[in-house]
Design a protein around this motif. Structure first.
Motif, PDB file in Angstrom:
ATOM      1  N   ILE A  53     -13.161 -21.991  34.521  1.00 56.13           N
ATOM      2  CA  ILE A  53     -14.446 -22.473  34.033  1.00 56.13           C
ATOM      3  C   ILE A  53     -14.246 -23.865  33.447  1.00 56.13           C
ATOM      4  CG2 ILE A  53     -16.245 -22.174  32.311  1.00 56.13           C
ATOM      5  CD1 ILE A  53     -15.955 -19.235  32.579  1.00 56.13           C
ATOM      6  N   PHE A  54     -15.128 -24.770  33.832  1.00 56.25           N
ATOM      7  CA  PHE A  54     -15.156 -26.116  33.287  1.00 56.25           C
ATOM      8  C   PHE A  54     -16.506 -26.306  32.613  1.00 56.25           C
ATOM      9  CE2 PHE A  54     -12.291 -26.289  36.891  1.00 56.25           C
ATOM     10  CZ  PHE A  54     -11.163 -26.867  36.324  1.00 56.25           C
ATOM     11  N   VAL A  55     -16.482 -26.565  31.322  1.00 53.64           N
ATOM     12  CA  VAL A  55     -17.710 -26.746  30.556  1.00 53.64           C
ATOM     13  C   VAL A  55     -17.932 -28.243  30.361  1.00 53.64           C
ATOM     14  CG1 VAL A  55     -18.918 -26.282  28.407  1.00 53.64           C
ATOM     15  CG2 VAL A  55     -17.370 -24.569  29.367  1.00 53.64           C
ATOM     16  N   LEU A  56     -19.023 -28.737  30.902  1.00 55.87           N
ATOM     17  CA  LEU A  56     -19.377 -30.143  30.774  1.00 55.87           C
ATOM     18  C   LEU A  56     -20.485 -30.261  29.734  1.00 55.87           C
ATOM     19  CD1 LEU A  56     -19.492 -31.010  34.557  1.00 55.87           C
ATOM     20  CD2 LEU A  56     -17.582 -31.278  32.980  1.00 55.87           C
ATOM     21  N   SER A  57     -20.274 -31.145  28.784  1.00 59.61           N
ATOM     22  CA  SER A  57     -21.249 -31.272  27.712  1.00 59.61           C
ATOM     23  C   SER A  57     -21.403 -32.735  27.333  1.00 59.61           C
ATOM     24  CB  SER A  57     -20.799 -30.461  26.503  1.00 59.61           C
ATOM     25  OG  SER A  57     -21.688 -30.664  25.445  1.00 59.61           O
ATOM     26  N   ASP A  58     -22.585 -33.111  26.904  1.00 55.45           N
ATOM     27  CA  ASP A  58     -22.828 -34.461  26.422  1.00 55.45           C
ATOM     28  C   ASP A  58     -23.084 -34.467  24.918  1.00 55.45           C
ATOM     29  OD1 ASP A  58     -25.237 -33.236  26.450  1.00 55.45           O
ATOM     30  OD2 ASP A  58     -26.326 -34.874  27.388  1.00 55.45           O
ATOM     31  N   ASP A  59     -22.468 -33.529  24.210  1.00 57.68           N
ATOM     32  CA  ASP A  59     -22.658 -33.417  22.767  1.00 57.68           C
ATOM     33  C   ASP A  59     -22.051 -34.585  22.007  1.00 57.68           C
ATOM     34  OD1 ASP A  59     -23.997 -31.080  23.039  1.00 57.68           O
ATOM     35  OD2 ASP A  59     -22.272 -29.796  22.665  1.00 57.68           O
ATOM     36  N   GLU A  60     -21.108 -35.310  22.612  1.00 67.46           N
ATOM     37  CA  GLU A  60     -20.452 -36.421  21.931  1.00 67.46           C
ATOM     38  C   GLU A  60     -21.455 -37.491  21.513  1.00 67.46           C
ATOM     39  OE1 GLU A  60     -17.411 -39.970  23.036  1.00 67.46           O
ATOM     40  OE2 GLU A  60     -17.052 -38.011  23.927  1.00 67.46           O
ATOM     41  N   ASN A  61     -22.414 -37.793  22.376  1.00 70.00           N
ATOM     42  CA  ASN A  61     -23.410 -38.807  22.062  1.00 70.00           C
ATOM     43  C   ASN A  61     -24.362 -38.341  20.969  1.00 70.00           C
ATOM     44  OD1 ASN A  61     -22.305 -40.428  24.006  1.00 70.00           O
ATOM     45  ND2 ASN A  61     -23.717 -39.744  25.599  1.00 70.00           N
TER      46      ASN A  61
END
Length: 106
Positions: free
Chosen positions: A93-101
């Motif tokens: 599983i690869f979880v991609l997230s844009d929470d950094e921004n």
């Protein structure tokens, strides 16, 4: 004394208008059961009806999903994979997230 006499003369000539105005103010704004409170209560009731409709729609959606889970075991697997990141033994599983921004505080 002439000033007091003119005020009394004004009150005598317009006494009915003054009483009517005071009554309208009392009934319209100052009383606990005023028209203003009635309008605010109506607005609050309308907001509550909107909330009831929203929660009924959420309930119906959840009931459809629950019935789907009862009938279809693949649906359980789909929810487990999407919400809880569960996987089969031979998968990664690869979880991609844009929470950094979003987490940066400027």
């Amino acid at each position: 004394m002439s000033r007091l006499g003119s005020v009394i003369g004004f009150l005598r000539s317009y006494k009915y208008y003054i009483v009517i105005f005071a009554s309208v103010v009392l009934v319209g704004f100052a009383d606990e059961n005023s028209v203003w409170n009635h309008i605010q209560n109506r607005r609050h009731i309308n907001d509550m009806h909107e909330d009831i409709d929203k929660y009924n729609n959420m309930y119906n959606k959840d009931m459809r999903e629950l019935r789907m889970l009862d009938r279809n075991p693949k649906a359980i697997e789909k929810i487990a994979r999407e919400r809880y990141f569960m996987k089969a033994d031979d998968e990664d599983i690869f979880v991609l997230s844009d929470d950094e921004n979003k987490s940066k505080n400027y």
